[in-house]
Design a protein around this motif. Structure first.
Motif, PDB file in Angstrom:
ATOM      1  N   LEU A   7       0.826  -1.209   0.000  1.00 26.64           N
ATOM      2  CA  LEU A   7       0.000   0.000   0.000  1.00 26.64           C
ATOM      3  C   LEU A   7       0.861   1.260   0.000  1.00 26.64           C
ATOM      4  O   LEU A   7       0.625   2.194  -0.778  1.00 26.64           O
ATOM      5  CB  LEU A   7      -0.931  -0.006   1.218  1.00 26.64           C
ATOM      6  CG  LEU A   7      -1.809   1.233   1.404  1.00 26.64           C
ATOM      7  CD1 LEU A   7      -2.775   1.377   0.232  1.00 26.64           C
ATOM      8  CD2 LEU A   7      -2.571   1.158   2.733  1.00 26.64           C
ATOM      9  N   LEU A   8       1.871   1.277   0.870  1.00 26.24           N
ATOM     10  CA  LEU A   8       2.726   2.466   0.975  1.00 26.24           C
ATOM     11  C   LEU A   8       3.592   2.656  -0.265  1.00 26.24           C
ATOM     12  O   LEU A   8       4.052   3.776  -0.532  1.00 26.24           O
ATOM     13  CB  LEU A   8       3.617   2.363   2.217  1.00 26.24           C
ATOM     14  CG  LEU A   8       2.898   2.338   3.568  1.00 26.24           C
ATOM     15  CD1 LEU A   8       3.913   2.229   4.704  1.00 26.24           C
ATOM     16  CD2 LEU A   8       2.033   3.579   3.753  1.00 26.24           C
ATOM     17  N   SER A   9       3.822   1.592  -1.015  1.00 25.48           N
ATOM     18  CA  SER A   9       4.685   1.669  -2.202  1.00 25.48           C
ATOM     19  C   SER A   9       3.934   2.080  -3.458  1.00 25.48           C
ATOM     20  O   SER A   9       4.553   2.257  -4.512  1.00 25.48           O
ATOM     21  CB  SER A   9       5.375   0.314  -2.436  1.00 25.48           C
ATOM     22  OG  SER A   9       6.165  -0.056  -1.320  1.00 25.48           O
ATOM     23  N   GLU A  10       2.616   2.234  -3.357  1.00 19.23           N
ATOM     24  CA  GLU A  10       1.861   2.688  -4.521  1.00 19.23           C
ATOM     25  C   GLU A  10       2.287   4.109  -4.889  1.00 19.23           C
ATOM     26  O   GLU A  10       2.609   4.914  -4.012  1.00 19.23           O
ATOM     27  CB  GLU A  10       0.360   2.648  -4.231  1.00 19.23           C
ATOM     28  CG  GLU A  10      -0.185   1.231  -4.109  1.00 19.23           C
ATOM     29  CD  GLU A  10      -1.672   1.218  -3.799  1.00 19.23           C
ATOM     30  OE1 GLU A  10      -2.261   2.327  -3.694  1.00 19.23           O
ATOM     31  OE2 GLU A  10      -2.249   0.132  -3.644  1.00 19.23           O
ATOM     32  N   PRO A  11       2.294   4.449  -6.178  1.00 13.46           N
ATOM     33  CA  PRO A  11       2.793   5.766  -6.615  1.00 13.46           C
ATOM     34  C   PRO A  11       2.025   6.929  -5.993  1.00 13.46           C
ATOM     35  O   PRO A  11       0.840   6.824  -5.685  1.00 13.46           O
ATOM     36  CB  PRO A  11       2.589   5.729  -8.133  1.00 13.46           C
ATOM     37  CG  PRO A  11       2.525   4.278  -8.480  1.00 13.46           C
ATOM     38  CD  PRO A  11       1.891   3.601  -7.309  1.00 13.46           C
ATOM     39  N   HIS A  12       2.753   8.032  -5.810  1.00 17.27           N
ATOM     40  CA  HIS A  12       2.167   9.279  -5.330  1.00 17.27           C
ATOM     41  C   HIS A  12       2.159  10.282  -6.481  1.00 17.27           C
ATOM     42  O   HIS A  12       3.158  10.416  -7.193  1.00 17.27           O
ATOM     43  CB  HIS A  12       2.989   9.873  -4.186  1.00 17.27           C
ATOM     44  CG  HIS A  12       3.041   9.007  -2.973  1.00 17.27           C
ATOM     45  ND1 HIS A  12       2.228   9.199  -1.875  1.00 17.27           N
ATOM     46  CD2 HIS A  12       3.832   7.942  -2.667  1.00 17.27           C
ATOM     47  CE1 HIS A  12       2.508   8.295  -0.957  1.00 17.27           C
ATOM     48  NE2 HIS A  12       3.476   7.523  -1.414  1.00 17.27           N
ATOM     49  N   THR A  13       1.052  10.979  -6.647  1.00 18.23           N
ATOM     50  CA  THR A  13       0.991  12.039  -7.650  1.00 18.23           C
ATOM     51  C   THR A  13       1.099  13.376  -6.940  1.00 18.23           C
ATOM     52  O   THR A  13       0.206  13.768  -6.184  1.00 18.23           O
ATOM     53  CB  THR A  13      -0.329  11.970  -8.434  1.00 18.23           C
ATOM     54  OG1 THR A  13      -0.442  10.685  -9.047  1.00 18.23           O
ATOM     55  CG2 THR A  13      -0.369  13.044  -9.506  1.00 18.23           C
ATOM     56  N   THR A  14       2.203  14.074  -7.162  1.00 18.54           N
ATOM     57  CA  THR A  14       2.433  15.359  -6.505  1.00 18.54           C
ATOM     58  C   THR A  14       3.388  16.185  -7.335  1.00 18.54           C
ATOM     59  O   THR A  14       4.260  15.654  -8.015  1.00 18.54           O
ATOM     60  CB  THR A  14       3.004  15.145  -5.084  1.00 18.54           C
ATOM     61  OG1 THR A  14       3.240  16.419  -4.479  1.00 18.54           O
ATOM     62  CG2 THR A  14       4.320  14.378  -5.118  1.00 18.54           C
ATOM     63  N   GLU A  15       3.192  17.509  -7.267  1.00 23.03           N
ATOM     64  CA  GLU A  15       4.067  18.428  -8.009  1.00 23.03           C
ATOM     65  C   GLU A  15       4.135  18.056  -9.496  1.00 23.03           C
ATOM     66  O   GLU A  15       5.202  18.108 -10.103  1.00 23.03           O
ATOM     67  CB  GLU A  15       5.469  18.424  -7.398  1.00 23.03           C
ATOM     68  CG  GLU A  15       5.551  18.974  -5.985  1.00 23.03           C
ATOM     69  CD  GLU A  15       5.303  20.465  -5.907  1.00 23.03           C
ATOM     70  OE1 GLU A  15       6.113  21.225  -6.430  1.00 23.03           O
ATOM     71  OE2 GLU A  15       4.269  20.868  -5.347  1.00 23.03           O
ATOM     72  N   ASN A  16       2.970  17.645 -10.028  1.00 17.94           N
ATOM     73  CA  ASN A  16       2.893  17.251 -11.452  1.00 17.94           C
ATOM     74  C   ASN A  16       3.829  16.082 -11.780  1.00 17.94           C
ATOM     75  O   ASN A  16       4.275  15.929 -12.912  1.00 17.94           O
ATOM     76  CB  ASN A  16       3.226  18.441 -12.353  1.00 17.94           C
ATOM     77  CG  ASN A  16       2.227  19.568 -12.190  1.00 17.94           C
ATOM     78  OD1 ASN A  16       1.028  19.326 -12.066  1.00 17.94           O
ATOM     79  ND2 ASN A  16       2.726  20.796 -12.166  1.00 17.94           N
TER      80      ASN A  16
END
Length: 631
Positions: free
Chosen positions: A313-322
């Motif tokens: 769960l924690l390793s799923e990608p994060h979308t931030t700062e484009n």
């Protein structure tokens, strides 16, 4: 305020209604005159129906509305309509009596109605206009009727009635004003108290958050988590698992993309932890990118299963700062009461398991065992020793020659760090990682640079011999690194051309923008830079092209396999060297056959036991002299 006024009016209503009912019944039925009795009884019946409706209204209000946020204005309207109609009914009765009954009944009626008017000043004070209207409508029409009577003896009663009505008007007005002002002050104070209570509540919540919650993630902070965990360990004997979670790759994102992106990832990580635990477990941001989680009533097997799911769960990608960014998570687990029974010890052991796992393989789970504690104690022993290693003069440098493949002359020496702790030699692969982990590498690295330059200065040779110094990626990322290098050169009066900097291939996994800038700064000074242990897993052609290093050192593992697939790899590196214009050094050359094979492949320099083991400083002059004579 209108609700309070309604409460006062309805609070006194039952008594007022009962008095009106009793008084009207007495006046109608106590005096009997056949000529007027039918009309009086009709009036009484009308008054009874009116009072009954008012009584029902009062009871309904008390049951349905009294304890609710009712419409005060509407309730007052209902009440005053009933009260004013009652007053009109009394007025009609008094006017009727002034011409139809005898003196005794008339006097009794006037007294009764005057008493009712007097009581209304208090009972109706919560509504100013009704309080003023009620005594006037009771007394004025009847008093005028008395003044118009043919019997002069009744004129005096009329004057007294009007005078009493005027006095009651003033009293009712004053009483109503006082009551309204009292209600205003009560509500003003109530608003003030409510405002103060709300402010106190907000301040209390703010103090709680400041003292218990991490401001970024809204999870428990250290203090609050320790308190909660202590309650659990002291009040329950049920087994639970404590997870120490460290994010993998977070620092690189924080340093390269920025702290805002890093903060976004930390907040999202906190949300995912709450989502995974359903907000029912103890969750804490321990500091930086470290988190703690408690799984209640969980054994080792279940804790490992849940931890692996949590890592996913924690390793799923994060979308931030484009950008789409990814971090991993390494988890250490300590079990209560199997491993420890106190909160501090549990956290220490889970932390220990996490660091142990980080050294083995990241983004995985590790459960504490006693072997880890022994390793941790050893690491701590080394860390404590390293803090005073320079002061105690326990560190020294040895130098291994680097030989030209064409002339077999010494072209350079690689400075290698050695440490002897209480008479025992500690291998570099053990203490260097400790130095990096605890931030000691900066001081030790600066000492190595300065000491290496000092030794070059002391070598009395006709030929200029270069010294190669290994530098940690952590050192290279330090903003002060270039200044440290400049200081080592200037203090020892060494030209930059005699100093080469070696960095390990792990540099490719770091922030290449920062690394590239540092390498360019070194090269601008005249210092050459080489990549050590090339080919062991991190390098890429594009990164090699961007870094534009001067030399590449082929790892000994490929030299050892030169008779098999190692030869193809070394050959490929040589082709790259021609295209990218860098020099190649082969490490770990131990036999003449390896040396000849490397020479045939075009390798520029050799380093290894076939030519020399690392030399103590005192043995270097003799080695150099022998090398010159032999070539």
């Amino acid at each position: 305020m209108q609700r309070d006024a309604a409460r006062l009016l309805y609070g006194n209503a039952v008594a007022g209604i009962m008095i009106s009912l009793l008084t009207s019944s007495f006046l109608v039925f106590a005096f009997s005159y056949p000529r007027v009795d039918p009309l009086k009884k009709m009036w009484w019946f009308g008054m009874f129906i009116l009072l009954l409706f008012r009584f029902i209204d009062v009871i309904w209000w008390k049951i349905k509305l009294q304890n609710t946020e009712f419409d005060g204005k509407k309730s007052i309207t209902h009440f005053v309509i009933g009260a004013n109609i009652t007053a009109i009914m009394w007025s009609i009765y008094l006017v009727y009596c002034t011409n139809q009954v005898n003196d005794v009944q008339l006097t009794t009626t006037i007294i009764a109605i005057a008493a009712t008017a007097g009581g209304s000043a208090t009972v109706l004070a919560a509504h100013k206009y009704t309080a003023m209207f009620y005594p006037c409508i009771l007394l004025v029409p009847g008093s005028i009727g008395l003044l118009l009577s043919e019997e002069k003896s009744l004129h005096l009663l009329g004057i007294l009635g009007l005078s009493f009505a005027f006095v009651m008007l003033l009293i009712s007005r004053k009483s109503a004003n006082f009551t309204v002002h009292t209600l205003f002050l009560k509500n003003e104070n109530s608003v003030l108290i409510d405002s103060m209570e709300e402010k106190v509540k907000q301040r209390t919540q703010k103090i709680y958050e400041l003292s218990n919650l991490d401001p970024l993630t809204r999870l428990y902070n250290r203090t609050a988590f320790l308190e909660q965990l202590k309650r659990v360990t002291t009040k329950s004997e049920k087994q639970f698992a404590l997870l120490f979670i460290d994010l993998d790759g977070f620092k690189k994102i924080n340093d390269s993309i920025g702290h805002k992106a890093g903060d976004d990832i930390l907040r999202e990580t906190a949300n995912r932890l709450n989502q995974f635990t359903s907000n029912t477990q103890l969750v804490c941001r321990w500091g930086g990118d470290e988190f703690l989680v408690v799984f209640a009533e969980t054994d080792e097997k279940r804790a490992v299963e849940k931890s692996n799911k949590l890592i996913s769960l924690l390793s799923e990608p994060h979308t931030t700062e484009n950008s789409i960014l990814s971090v991993g998570a390494t988890i250490g687990i300590a079990l209560y009461p199997n491993h420890a029974k106190t909160e501090d010890r549990l956290i220490q052991l889970a932390d220990m398991a996490m660091y142990y796992q980080k050294k083995q393989m990241r983004s995985a789970v590790c459960v504490f065992n006693e072997e880890m504690e022994e390793l941790f104690a050893y690491d701590l022993h080394l860390k404590n020793g390293l803090t005073k290693a320079i002061e105690n003069k326990e560190l020294r440098l040895v130098f291994q020659p680097i030989i030209s493949s064409q002339t077999l002359k010494v072209a350079a020496f690689e400075a290698l760090l050695r440490w002897q702790l209480k008479g025992k030699d500690i291998p570099p692969d053990e203490f260097i990682s400790i130095a990096e982990q605890y931030g000691l590498i900066h001081e030790i690295g600066a000492w190595v640079l300065n000491q290496a330059c000092l030794e070059v200065k002391n070598w009395n040779t006709e030929q200029e011999v270069i010294v190669c110094v290994n530098v940690s990626v952590i050192q290279l990322q330090d903003d002060n690194f270039i200044s440290i290098v400049e200081s080592a050169l200037s203090e020892n009066l060494i030209p930059p051309e005699l100093l080469h900097i070696e960095i390990t291939e792990s540099v490719f996994a770091s922030d290449l923008v920062v690394i590239t800038d540092q390498i360019k700064s070194l090269q601008a000074m005249g210092i050459q830079v080489s990549i050590d242990d090339f080919g062991t897993g991190y390098s890429s052609l594009s990164a090699m092209q961007d870094l534009a290093v001067n030399m590449v050192k082929i790892d000994r593992s490929f030299v050892n396999k030169i008779d098999s697939n190692g030869k193809a790899i070394i050959s490929a590196v040589m082709h790259m060297s021609e295209a990218l214009n860098f020099t190649v050094i082969a490490e770990g050359v131990e036999t003449q056959e390896q040396s000849q094979a490397l020479l045939n492949l075009g390798v520029h320099y050799f380093q290894g036991y076939h030519y020399s083991r690392p030399l103590e400083i005192k043995n270097i002059p003799a080695y150099l002299e022998e090398n010159q004579n032999n070539t």
